[in-house]
Design a protein around this motif. Sequence first.
Motif, PDB file in Angstrom:
ATOM      1  N   ARG A  43     -15.399 -57.806  12.364  1.00  0.00           N
ATOM      2  CA  ARG A  43     -15.551 -59.232  12.681  1.00  0.00           C
ATOM      3  C   ARG A  43     -15.867 -60.014  11.418  1.00  0.00           C
ATOM      4  O   ARG A  43     -16.691 -59.572  10.604  1.00  0.00           O
ATOM      5  CB  ARG A  43     -16.651 -59.450  13.724  1.00  0.00           C
ATOM      6  N   LEU A  73     -16.856 -63.997  10.302  1.00  0.00           N
ATOM      7  CA  LEU A  73     -17.282 -65.271  10.886  1.00  0.00           C
ATOM      8  C   LEU A  73     -17.397 -66.344   9.811  1.00  0.00           C
ATOM      9  O   LEU A  73     -18.043 -66.130   8.782  1.00  0.00           O
ATOM     10  CB  LEU A  73     -18.644 -65.073  11.561  1.00  0.00           C
ATOM     11  N   PRO A 128     -21.639 -62.016  11.119  1.00  0.00           N
ATOM     12  CA  PRO A 128     -21.394 -62.233  12.558  1.00  0.00           C
ATOM     13  C   PRO A 128     -22.503 -61.665  13.438  1.00  0.00           C
ATOM     14  O   PRO A 128     -22.601 -62.026  14.618  1.00  0.00           O
ATOM     15  CB  PRO A 128     -20.070 -61.510  12.814  1.00  0.00           C
ATOM     16  N   GLY A 162     -23.341 -75.134  24.636  1.00  0.00           N
ATOM     17  CA  GLY A 162     -22.369 -74.046  24.784  1.00  0.00           C
ATOM     18  C   GLY A 162     -22.977 -72.873  25.525  1.00  0.00           C
ATOM     19  O   GLY A 162     -22.327 -72.239  26.353  1.00  0.00           O
ATOM     20  N   LYS A 195     -10.785 -66.628  16.900  1.00  0.00           N
ATOM     21  CA  LYS A 195     -11.294 -67.525  17.926  1.00  0.00           C
ATOM     22  C   LYS A 195     -11.913 -68.751  17.272  1.00  0.00           C
ATOM     23  O   LYS A 195     -12.785 -68.619  16.405  1.00  0.00           O
ATOM     24  CB  LYS A 195     -12.318 -66.774  18.778  1.00  0.00           C
ATOM     25  N   VAL A 217     -14.182 -71.975  18.196  1.00  0.00           N
ATOM     26  CA  VAL A 217     -15.079 -72.404  19.270  1.00  0.00           C
ATOM     27  C   VAL A 217     -15.796 -73.668  18.836  1.00  0.00           C
ATOM     28  O   VAL A 217     -16.213 -73.779  17.684  1.00  0.00           O
ATOM     29  CB  VAL A 217     -16.123 -71.298  19.596  1.00  0.00           C
ATOM     30  N   PHE A 270     -17.320 -72.808  15.080  1.00  0.00           N
ATOM     31  CA  PHE A 270     -17.121 -71.690  14.158  1.00  0.00           C
ATOM     32  C   PHE A 270     -15.720 -71.122  14.336  1.00  0.00           C
ATOM     33  O   PHE A 270     -15.027 -71.436  15.319  1.00  0.00           O
ATOM     34  CB  PHE A 270     -18.170 -70.590  14.376  1.00  0.00           C
ATOM     35  N   LEU A 323     -14.076 -67.209  14.324  1.00  0.00           N
ATOM     36  CA  LEU A 323     -14.453 -65.797  14.321  1.00  0.00           C
ATOM     37  C   LEU A 323     -13.209 -64.927  14.405  1.00  0.00           C
ATOM     38  O   LEU A 323     -12.450 -65.015  15.376  1.00  0.00           O
ATOM     39  CB  LEU A 323     -15.376 -65.508  15.517  1.00  0.00           C
ATOM     40  N   GLU A 362      -8.038 -55.399  20.037  1.00  0.00           N
ATOM     41  CA  GLU A 362      -8.589 -54.291  20.815  1.00  0.00           C
ATOM     42  C   GLU A 362      -7.499 -53.293  21.229  1.00  0.00           C
ATOM     43  O   GLU A 362      -6.334 -53.666  21.408  1.00  0.00           O
ATOM     44  CB  GLU A 362      -9.272 -54.843  22.078  1.00  0.00           C
ATOM     45  N   THR A 407     -11.762 -74.864  28.203  1.00  0.00           N
ATOM     46  CA  THR A 407     -13.200 -75.021  27.991  1.00  0.00           C
ATOM     47  C   THR A 407     -13.854 -73.652  27.820  1.00  0.00           C
ATOM     48  O   THR A 407     -13.245 -72.624  28.110  1.00  0.00           O
ATOM     49  CB  THR A 407     -13.877 -75.725  29.176  1.00  0.00           C
ATOM     50  N   LEU A 408     -15.101 -73.669  27.384  1.00  0.00           N
ATOM     51  CA  LEU A 408     -15.870 -72.426  27.258  1.00  0.00           C
ATOM     52  C   LEU A 408     -16.324 -71.903  28.618  1.00  0.00           C
ATOM     53  O   LEU A 408     -16.891 -70.824  28.701  1.00  0.00           O
ATOM     54  CB  LEU A 408     -17.093 -72.654  26.354  1.00  0.00           C
ATOM     55  N   TYR A 427     -15.445 -70.071  31.196  1.00  0.00           N
ATOM     56  CA  TYR A 427     -14.411 -69.112  31.589  1.00  0.00           C
ATOM     57  C   TYR A 427     -14.947 -68.019  32.523  1.00  0.00           C
ATOM     58  O   TYR A 427     -14.315 -66.963  32.659  1.00  0.00           O
ATOM     59  CB  TYR A 427     -13.792 -68.484  30.335  1.00  0.00           C
ATOM     60  N   THR A 465      -5.822 -65.868  31.157  1.00  0.00           N
ATOM     61  CA  THR A 465      -5.717 -66.113  29.711  1.00  0.00           C
ATOM     62  C   THR A 465      -4.262 -65.956  29.259  1.00  0.00           C
ATOM     63  O   THR A 465      -3.996 -65.458  28.169  1.00  0.00           O
ATOM     64  CB  THR A 465      -6.614 -65.129  28.907  1.00  0.00           C
TER      65      THR A 465
END
Lengths: 285, 285
Positions: free
Chosen positions: A2, A4, A14, A25, A92, A94, A109, A111, A116, A153-154, A156, A188
Amino acid sequence: MRVLALLDGTLVDPETPLFRADDLGVTRGDGVFETILVADREPRELAAHLDRMQRSARLMQLPLPDRAAWLRAVQAVVDAWPWDQERELALKLVCTRGIDGGDGTPHGFALGSSIEAGTLRKREQGVSAVTLERGYEPDLMERAPWLLLSAKTLSYAVNMAAMREAESRGADEVIFTAADGSVLEGPTSTVVLARGDELLTTPPSSGILEGTTQGALFRTAERAGWRTRAEKFPVADLHSADGVWLASSVRLITQVRSIDGSPVRADPQLHAELARLYESNYGTG
Amino acid sequence: MRVLALLDGTLVDPETPLFRADDLGVTRGDGVFETILVADREPRELAAHLDRMQRSARLMQLPLPDRAAWLRAVQAVVDAWPWDQERELALKLVCTRGIDGGDGTPHGFALGSSIEAGTLRKREQGVSAVTLERGYEPDLMERAPWLLLSAKTLSYAVNMAAMREAESRGADEVIFTAADGSVLEGPTSTVVLARGDELLTTPPSSGILEGTTQGALFRTAERAGWRTRAEKFPVADLHSADGVWLASSVRLITQVRSIDGSPVRADPQLHAELARLYESNYGTG
């Protein structure tokens, strides 16, 4: 892995906490986001993602930091990514509304995360999907903008709960349906089907998110002679189609192999053609 | 004033970041919460709030930390609150699903905040409300548990957008309506109306959150001879009622003075009676 970055371009660890407990948030899912694929240093559909984040923010009356800040953060992550080890990352972006009762400064931020294993498997092997009711009529969006149906939106939690429901039914993905039985979108992803020389998707006016990956596919498919259309269609059309795909930034053009336990047509050549058309948008195509 | 405690009872500076950028509470609004009024050191309806948080968590398959941890955090905030300066606080309990791709450890806290001036004004002067469509049929909840209609999740962006819509129409509060025109709930409150010797509210089976404050009011109202009922009712019933209230933990039993620009009956004596019945649940009543 990761990586950030903050909006001033600074890299931060991160694993170090970034958000206060009273950030909206955290407490209200009050913010917007985008997920972007970066492959071989190229952020795919970056302009379309930033445009959509701006539309989401406008719907929420969220004062989004300017584009230069996002580009700076994206570049910082791309520059710091260990490209010798991994040739792709999920990026991502955000932005939250900031502190509850604060001065209204949004908090954002970028990220970057490794792709995966489950995502790679879905890309390669395709997915099984279940249809799940989303509960609203497709004409609701225009009447009720406060429902934020076309904003990313966040908030989810429902999207995540639907994915868990799919897993509990032994499936990989969800296709949401409207109260009139028409097909909406995945939690998604965007639904695409092929029928003869035509590619079809659900129109944003049905209260779904406009798909950036579906948009990229349609762009090059049109040039290659496909007709493309955004129009409401019933679940039955998924079963009679020449092929069904879920388009998403990180899972790309994922072939759907079965819906609600029934196999759907999954022609490997047709899949390869659509995958190639999508990839031809980019330097690696 | 803000006082923040972790689930081990430790107090931490509320201005110090607590959540990583990849916490699912931040990126997905994936978690649950409760807001509790603490008045004169007494957390009101604490058991009902903790029960509801457990129900929310179960609907989301979220492994909630045990009750002892929450009680510890609540006590830490109550003990640290400056009672000589402020005799009430709004206590928020939050639990997220933790780090994305992590080991599944949830992440929670208890945050006490001063009661806002706007809240005090609503308590004292009552509110104007607008009805806004929520978009679903009241029978949807039982069919579609993945929509989390009866869970109090951190995904509250729509609730916040609805409140902004109300403000843009010059109103203080929202009353959501279902697709069949029946009354649901407020974005952060339960609707109660009085009709003769009866108090009426929407049933949880309509896909609303079971109200802790409404529950407390109904408990003492029944003892005082009111009949109470949870049953679907149309918007017209708000206009013909003897009184309409929005019940919430921090705004208490707030009198509604107008709906969609039309005054509704707002008898000060009836309001005083319901307020007294609610308060009689507590040490200060």
